[in-house]
Write a protein that holds these residues in place. Structure first.
Motif, mmCIF file in Angstrom:
data_model
loop_
_atom_site.group_PDB
_atom_site.id
_atom_site.type_symbol
_atom_site.label_atom_id
_atom_site.label_comp_id
_atom_site.label_asym_id
_atom_site.label_seq_id
_atom_site.Cartn_x
_atom_site.Cartn_y
_atom_site.Cartn_z
ATOM 1 N N UNK A 179 -12.043 8.237 3.361
ATOM 2 C CA UNK A 179 -11.630 7.028 2.685
ATOM 3 C C UNK A 179 -12.040 7.115 1.221
ATOM 4 N N UNK A 180 -11.075 6.814 0.335
ATOM 5 C CA UNK A 180 -11.302 6.959 -1.106
ATOM 6 C C UNK A 180 -12.494 6.123 -1.576
ATOM 7 N N UNK A 181 -12.692 4.987 -0.933
ATOM 8 C CA UNK A 181 -13.817 4.134 -1.317
ATOM 9 C C UNK A 181 -15.151 4.832 -1.138
ATOM 10 N N UNK B 30 -6.558 4.122 0.321
ATOM 11 C CA UNK B 30 -6.332 4.954 1.496
ATOM 12 C C UNK B 30 -7.238 6.156 1.531
ATOM 13 N N UNK B 31 -6.713 7.265 2.020
ATOM 14 C CA UNK B 31 -7.515 8.465 2.187
ATOM 15 C C UNK B 31 -7.303 9.442 1.055
ATOM 16 N N UNK B 32 -8.322 10.246 0.819
ATOM 17 C CA UNK B 32 -8.238 11.280 -0.195
ATOM 18 C C UNK B 32 -8.726 12.570 0.453
ATOM 19 N N UNK B 33 -8.095 13.687 0.098
ATOM 20 C CA UNK B 33 -8.475 14.944 0.737
ATOM 21 C C UNK B 33 -9.565 15.625 -0.065
ATOM 22 N N UNK B 34 -10.707 15.801 0.562
ATOM 23 C CA UNK B 34 -11.823 16.467 -0.109
ATOM 24 C C UNK B 34 -12.286 17.609 0.786
ATOM 25 N N UNK C 56 0.841 -1.179 0.000
ATOM 26 C CA UNK C 56 0.000 0.000 0.000
ATOM 27 C C UNK C 56 0.880 1.234 0.000
ATOM 28 N N UNK C 57 0.458 2.264 -0.703
ATOM 29 C CA UNK C 57 1.227 3.507 -0.722
ATOM 30 C C UNK C 57 0.365 4.646 -0.227
ATOM 31 N N UNK C 58 0.943 5.507 0.602
ATOM 32 C CA UNK C 58 0.189 6.664 1.072
ATOM 33 C C UNK C 58 0.112 7.683 -0.064
ATOM 34 N N UNK C 59 -0.674 8.737 0.168
ATOM 35 C CA UNK C 59 -0.649 9.837 -0.784
ATOM 36 C C UNK C 59 0.687 10.559 -0.595
ATOM 37 N N UNK C 60 1.197 11.211 -1.635
ATOM 38 C CA UNK C 60 2.485 11.896 -1.534
ATOM 39 C C UNK C 60 2.414 12.974 -0.458
ATOM 40 N N UNK C 61 3.387 12.957 0.446
ATOM 41 C CA UNK C 61 3.376 13.927 1.543
ATOM 42 C C UNK C 61 4.430 15.009 1.344
ATOM 43 N N UNK C 62 5.412 14.745 0.462
ATOM 44 C CA UNK C 62 6.489 15.713 0.213
ATOM 45 C C UNK C 62 7.048 15.450 -1.173
ATOM 46 N N UNK C 63 7.848 16.382 -1.629
ATOM 47 C CA UNK C 63 8.495 16.147 -2.924
ATOM 48 C C UNK C 63 9.842 16.840 -2.941
ATOM 49 N N UNK C 64 10.679 16.373 -3.869
ATOM 50 C CA UNK C 64 11.906 17.111 -4.129
ATOM 51 C C UNK C 64 11.985 17.317 -5.640
ATOM 52 N N UNK D 183 -5.568 4.414 5.841
ATOM 53 C CA UNK D 183 -6.352 5.632 6.022
ATOM 54 C C UNK D 183 -5.817 6.439 7.205
ATOM 55 N N UNK D 184 -5.439 5.732 8.288
ATOM 56 C CA UNK D 184 -4.891 6.435 9.453
ATOM 57 C C UNK D 184 -3.581 7.127 9.102
ATOM 58 N N UNK D 185 -2.748 6.437 8.316
ATOM 59 C CA UNK D 185 -1.482 7.025 7.888
ATOM 60 C C UNK D 185 -1.733 8.249 7.007
ATOM 61 N N UNK D 186 -2.664 8.117 6.044
ATOM 62 C CA UNK D 186 -2.970 9.226 5.143
ATOM 63 C C UNK D 186 -3.512 10.425 5.913
#
Lengths: 174, 320
Positions: free
Chosen positions: B131-133, B121-125, A127-135, A153-156
């Protein structure tokens, strides 16, 4: 697209549709409150109040491993905040990225940090989280055990809440 | 395609309405595709639903483009006109449907075999992480429900215009509720901890696409190999060939007759062989019969009537 319907939908087809629609609405609203989404292997350390097993792979400035045994860098710093926020301890496991991700895939770890790129070839297997940072080169993500959606979901949620703290740690926001 | 000029007055509003619905379909599908792209993540069910919507763009596009192309008048280089262009495009599109359905089915099956678990996972809305689902559920309702109503409106038009592409479009639209339901069940299954529900939902939708591909390939193929005309809604053989034989035999100067018709887009084209009792005023009689035949049905735009001394045996055998 679906099975060919040679007859126009008659009364029986409409009632069947209505039943399915009602069931779906009932399910959706009902489940939304029931601790969904679930972790199929039930691993969320936050839920179970057990130490978070975090694999760390050296990748400055994201993860810096040295002789002290305590990982430093942007990601371990964030992970400590996460653990503190949820009142759980951290168990660090150092290793090579490939080996750690394999362990993650098998469920022997909860999280792997290593400045992983959003485009990592491990996408789909962990599973991959949403991107939290970038370079300048890549957008960075955290990796979680595959299919453990409550945990992810908790991590995101945590990472989204840390958006303002990212520049202070020396990184760019995505 | 029957050029607009060849469609009788009372059916022109149907053609105009069908074109409007085609444009609306394209706009609506584009919105559903854009929204689905935002929420699909790594879910196989959502991905197949997205492909399903993408493929649904083809029939209305074909309908609009086909109307223009097939309406072009015949030229010296293309003496038979452009009616066949539509049938060929239809076959290509149907084959693509088949191929994509098969590919998606294999992909879903592989995910089940390899026990690949979807990570959602999660999505920001609007400032909250959900939760994206859950975000995908209303998008799926939007991608399924209006399509059913669009399909309902297109069906009677397809019948009145004798348009197989419009009919296929309507069927695809009407059945979209099943795609939406399968994808929603896939997501709810994942939420409940059943990781396989996602790939299972994807497989069901892919099976749908594949089945539609098979049906459409068969229909397009039949069109191109000059099968006798079929009715649009129930796909039974159209009775016109037999009716024309009766009409010709009813002429007092005709001893025997046979007819064969084929479809080209919305038009029927055909050939008739007649055995006249004698050779008097043959040209006038034949022209008169041809006029009567064309008047019998608006879809018949071309009929060639051939006088012969006797009907060949093989022709007699295939007379309706």
């Amino acid at each position: 697209m679906a099975l060919c319907r040679l007859k126009r939908p008659g009364k029986s087809a409409m009632s069947r549709k209505r039943i399915v629609a009602l069931l779906l609405v009932a399910f959706s609203t009902g489940l939304a409150g029931c601790g969904m989404p679930k972790d199929p292997r039930g691993t969320s350390p936050v839920v179970h109040q057990r130490p978070v097993r975090i694999g760390v792979s050296d990748n400055p400035p994201w993860v810096v491993l040295d002789d002290t045994g305590e990982p430093r860098g942007v990601e371990p710093e964030l992970a400590r905040r996460f653990a503190a926020a949820h009142d759980v301890r951290v168990q660090w496991v150092a290793g090579g990225e490939g080996a750690l991700l394999e362990d993650l895939h098998q469920g022997r770890l909860d999280l792997v940090l290593g400045g992983l790129s959003e485009r990592t070839p491990w996408k789909g297997r962990v599973g991959l989280s949403k991107a939290y940072a970038q370079d300048s080169r890549e957008r960075r993500v955290w990796a979680t055990a595959p299919g453990e959606n409550r945990w992810l979901l908790q991590v995101d949620r945590f990472l989204a809440g840390q958006r303002d703290a990212i520049p202070a740690l020396g990184a760019q926001r995505p | 395609m029957t050029p607009a000029a060849d469609i009788p007055e009372d059916r022109r509003p149907d053609l105009a309405k069908a074109k409007r619905l085609a444009w609306w379909s394209i706009a609506y599908l584009a919105s559903a595709i854009a929204l689905l792209a935002l929420v699909l993540g790594s879910s196989e069910a959502l991905k197949t639903a997205w492909f399903d919507d993408l493929l649904s763009l083809v029939p209305p596009a074909l309908f609009l483009i086909g109307n223009r192309v097939a309406a072009r008048p015949a030229s010296t280089r293309y003496p038979f006109g452009f009616g066949r262009a539509m049938s060929a495009a239809y076959l290509v599109a149907a084959t693509a449907l088949l191929g994509i359905g098969a590919y998606l089915l294999v992909e879903s099956a592989m995910k089940l075999v390899h026990a690949e678990r979807p990570s959602v996972g999660g999505i920001t809305l609007f400032g909250h992480v959900v939760w994206q689902g859950w975000a995908a559920l209303p998008v799926l309702v939007w991608s399924a429900l209006p399509a059913v109503f669009l399909g309902r409106m297109k069906m009677p038009l397809a019948d009145r215009l004798h348009d197989k592409v419009l009919f296929a479009d309507a069927k695809i639209n009407q059945a979209d509720w099943q795609t939406g339901a399968a994808a929603m069940l896939g997501i709810l299954g994942v939420a409940a901890g059943f990781w396989w529900a996602d790939a299972a939902g994807g497989a069901l939708i892919a099976l749908d696409i594949l089945y539609d591909g098979v049906l459409n390939v068969r229909a397009a193929f039949n069109d191109l190999i000059d099968r006798r005309p079929q009715r649009v809604l129930d796909m039974k053989d159209d009775p016109l060939p037999g009716e024309l034989v009766d009409l010709l035999k009813a002429q007092d100067w005709v001893q025997d007759a046979t007819v064969r018709l084929r479809e080209q887009g919305r038009q029927f084209l055909g050939e008739a062989m007649v055995v006249p009792r004698n050779g008097e005023a043959l040209v006038d009689r034949i022209e008169d019969a041809a006029r009567k035949a064309c008047a019998a049905d608006w879809r018949l735009t071309q009929i060639v009537i051939m006088p012969v001394r006797e009907l060949p045996e093989e022709v007699r055998r295939r007379t309706p």
